[in-house]
Design an enzyme around this catalytic site. Sequence first.
Site, PDB file in Angstrom:
ATOM      1  N   GLU A 183      -0.150   6.800  -1.726  1.00 23.47           N
ATOM      2  CA  GLU A 183      -1.236   7.361  -2.548  1.00 23.47           C
ATOM      3  C   GLU A 183      -2.538   7.257  -1.774  1.00 23.47           C
ATOM      4  O   GLU A 183      -3.596   7.022  -2.322  1.00 23.47           O
ATOM      5  CB  GLU A 183      -1.342   6.669  -3.911  1.00 23.47           C
ATOM      6  CG  GLU A 183      -0.828   5.257  -3.971  1.00 23.47           C
ATOM      7  CD  GLU A 183      -1.785   4.234  -3.343  1.00 23.47           C
ATOM      8  OE1 GLU A 183      -1.588   3.934  -2.145  1.00 23.47           O
ATOM      9  OE2 GLU A 183      -2.695   3.768  -4.035  1.00 23.47           O
ATOM     10  N   ASP A 226      -7.975   6.225  -1.336  1.00 28.24           N
ATOM     11  CA  ASP A 226      -6.827   5.570  -1.963  1.00 28.24           C
ATOM     12  C   ASP A 226      -7.002   5.607  -3.480  1.00 28.24           C
ATOM     13  O   ASP A 226      -8.062   5.253  -4.005  1.00 28.24           O
ATOM     14  CB  ASP A 226      -6.728   4.121  -1.476  1.00 28.24           C
ATOM     15  CG  ASP A 226      -5.446   3.430  -1.945  1.00 28.24           C
ATOM     16  OD1 ASP A 226      -4.577   3.172  -1.094  1.00 28.24           O
ATOM     17  OD2 ASP A 226      -5.322   3.164  -3.163  1.00 28.24           O
ATOM     18  N   ILE A 227      -5.968   6.061  -4.167  1.00 27.17           N
ATOM     19  CA  ILE A 227      -6.040   6.133  -5.632  1.00 27.17           C
ATOM     20  C   ILE A 227      -6.052   4.711  -6.207  1.00 27.17           C
ATOM     21  O   ILE A 227      -5.304   3.844  -5.746  1.00 27.17           O
ATOM     22  CB  ILE A 227      -4.855   6.939  -6.199  1.00 27.17           C
ATOM     23  CG1 ILE A 227      -4.861   8.358  -5.610  1.00 27.17           C
ATOM     24  CG2 ILE A 227      -4.911   6.985  -7.722  1.00 27.17           C
ATOM     25  CD1 ILE A 227      -3.745   9.252  -6.102  1.00 27.17           C
TER      26      ILE A 227
HETATM   27  P1  GH3 Z   1      -5.104  -0.243  -5.710  1.00 23.44           P
HETATM   28  O1  GH3 Z   1      -6.150   0.141  -6.664  1.00 23.44           O
HETATM   29  O2  GH3 Z   1      -5.305  -1.580  -5.117  1.00 23.44           O
HETATM   30  O3  GH3 Z   1      -4.918   0.782  -4.655  1.00 23.44           O
HETATM   31  O4  GH3 Z   1      -3.753  -0.321  -6.539  1.00 23.44           O
HETATM   32  P2  GH3 Z   1      -2.520   0.641  -6.498  1.00 23.44           P
HETATM   33  O5  GH3 Z   1      -1.675   0.357  -7.653  1.00 23.44           O
HETATM   34  O6  GH3 Z   1      -2.985   2.035  -6.366  1.00 23.44           O
HETATM   35  O7  GH3 Z   1      -1.867   0.266  -5.125  1.00 23.44           O
HETATM   36  P3  GH3 Z   1      -0.463  -0.298  -4.754  1.00 23.44           P
HETATM   37  O8  GH3 Z   1      -0.420  -0.234  -3.242  1.00 23.44           O
HETATM   38  O9  GH3 Z   1      -0.188  -1.580  -5.399  1.00 23.44           O
HETATM   39  O10 GH3 Z   1       0.548   0.752  -5.324  1.00 23.44           O
HETATM   40  C1  GH3 Z   1       0.731   2.010  -4.773  1.00 23.44           C
HETATM   41  C2  GH3 Z   1       1.853   2.643  -5.528  1.00 23.44           C
HETATM   42  O11 GH3 Z   1       2.059   3.982  -5.125  1.00 23.44           O
HETATM   43  C3  GH3 Z   1       3.162   1.940  -5.319  1.00 23.44           C
HETATM   44  C4  GH3 Z   1       4.152   3.062  -5.074  1.00 23.44           C
HETATM   45  O12 GH3 Z   1       5.283   2.959  -5.887  1.00 23.44           O
HETATM   46  C5  GH3 Z   1       3.396   4.306  -5.422  1.00 23.44           C
HETATM   47  N1  GH3 Z   1       3.824   5.451  -4.670  1.00 23.44           N
HETATM   48  C6  GH3 Z   1       3.846   5.599  -3.327  1.00 23.44           C
HETATM   49  N2  GH3 Z   1       4.315   6.829  -2.989  1.00 23.44           N
HETATM   50  C7  GH3 Z   1       4.602   7.474  -4.135  1.00 23.44           C
HETATM   51  C8  GH3 Z   1       5.129   8.770  -4.462  1.00 23.44           C
HETATM   52  O13 GH3 Z   1       5.438   9.591  -3.591  1.00 23.44           O
HETATM   53  N3  GH3 Z   1       5.295   9.083  -5.763  1.00 23.44           N
HETATM   54  C9  GH3 Z   1       4.967   8.201  -6.762  1.00 23.44           C
HETATM   55  N4  GH3 Z   1       5.143   8.603  -8.013  1.00 23.44           N
HETATM   56  N5  GH3 Z   1       4.493   6.984  -6.494  1.00 23.44           N
HETATM   57  C10 GH3 Z   1       4.303   6.598  -5.210  1.00 23.44           C
HETATM   58 MG    MG Z   2      -3.990   2.548  -4.572  1.00 26.78          MG
HETATM   59 MG    MG Z   3      -2.557   2.282  -1.119  1.00 30.34          MG
END
Ligand code: GH3
Ligand code: MG
Ligand code: MG
Length: 315
Positions: free
Chosen positions: A220, A177-178
Amino acid sequence: MRILIAEDDPVSRRLLEVTLHKWGYEVIACPDGMAAWQILQRPDTPSLAILDWMMPGMDGLQVCREVRQQAAEPYIYVLLLTAKSQKTDIIAGLEAGADDYLTKPFDANELRMRLRAGRRILDLQAELILVREALRDQATHDSLTNLWNRATIYEILQRELDHIRRTNTTVSVILVDIDYFKRINDTYGHLIGDAVLRETAHCMQAVLRPYDNIGRYGGEEFLLVLPECDTAGAMTLAERLRTTIATKALTLAEGMTPLTVSLGVATSSLARETESLISAADAALYRAKNSGRNRVELATVADVTAESVLKGSMA
Ligand code: GH3
Ligand code: MG
Ligand code: MG
Ligand code: MG
C-alpha cells in the site's frame, strides 16, 4: 486491405489494378520504383506490395533492399513480379528481401492464392506484435492498479537521476503510504482493500502532471518520480495529494472512515543516488507516520547522513 503496385507498363498496371479491385483490395498504383519507395516510407504505407522487377530509375530489387533496410515494423510483404524466370534470378530476388515472386505473364488464380498467403503472414505478424505489446505491458505494470510496477518506477528514477547529472536540474520523489490500511482489510475484507488501492492510485494519478511518474512500490505504498520538480513544487504536490485523498469520501463500503495517506518528500539536491534518495524519502515518511499520520514530511540532510551512518555500521 491496401496493396501497392509498382509497374512501369501501363497496360499491365491497369490489368493488375482492375483484378485486385475485383478481389476487394484497395489499390495504390505507381509507375516506377522511386514512387513506390516514397510511398513505402510513409507511416501509413500499405503492408503488401507487388513490385515489378524491371522498371526505369529504381528497379523492384532495389526497392526491396531499401524496404528491408528500414525499420522492421510495420512489416512489408513484398511480392516480386518478373519476366525473368531463371533460377538465379529468383534467388537474387529472394536475396534482395522479396517474400515471394511470380513470373509474368501471371496466372490470376495463382496471384490470388499467393496474396492470400502473404496476408496470412501479415496477420500472424500483427498478432505477434499485439502479444508482445501485451507482455511488455504486463512486465512493466502492476496488475492491480495498472501503475508502473516496482522495478519499472525504480528504473524511471534511475534514468531521471542520470539525466539530471547531465542537465543540472532537479528531480523529486514522494513516497506515499496509506494510513491504517490493515484495518480496511480487517474490517471490510481483502477485496474491498484491493478496490481502495485501485481508487487511491487513480485518485493520485488524476492530480499528477502528464510527465510525472507513479508506481506501486509495495503493498500500500506508492513511489512518485517528478522530473524537473524542486522541493517547493514537490511539497505542494504532496500536500495536494494528501488533501485530495483525505477529502475524497471513498464510498466503497458503508460507514468507511475517510482514508488518509502519509507522505515523505525528497529531492535530488539532497541525494543523487537512487537508493539514497528513496531511503531519504522513506525516513521522512517514517517521521510523518510517527507524528500522527495524514501529513507530509520533507527529508533533510540528517536523513541522508543517518542513512550513510547506518550503511557504514553494517559494512
Ligand atoms: P500504517 O499507517 O503504519 O501504514 O499502517 P498500515 O496498516 O497501513 O500498515 P501495515 O504495513 O501494518 O499494513 C499494510 C497492509 O497492507 C498489510 C497487507 O495485508 C496489506 N496489503 C498489502 N498488499 C495488499 C494488496 O494487494 N491488497 C490488499 N487488500 N491488501 C494488501
Ligand atoms: Mg500503511
Ligand atoms: Mg506500508
Ligand atoms: Mg517493367
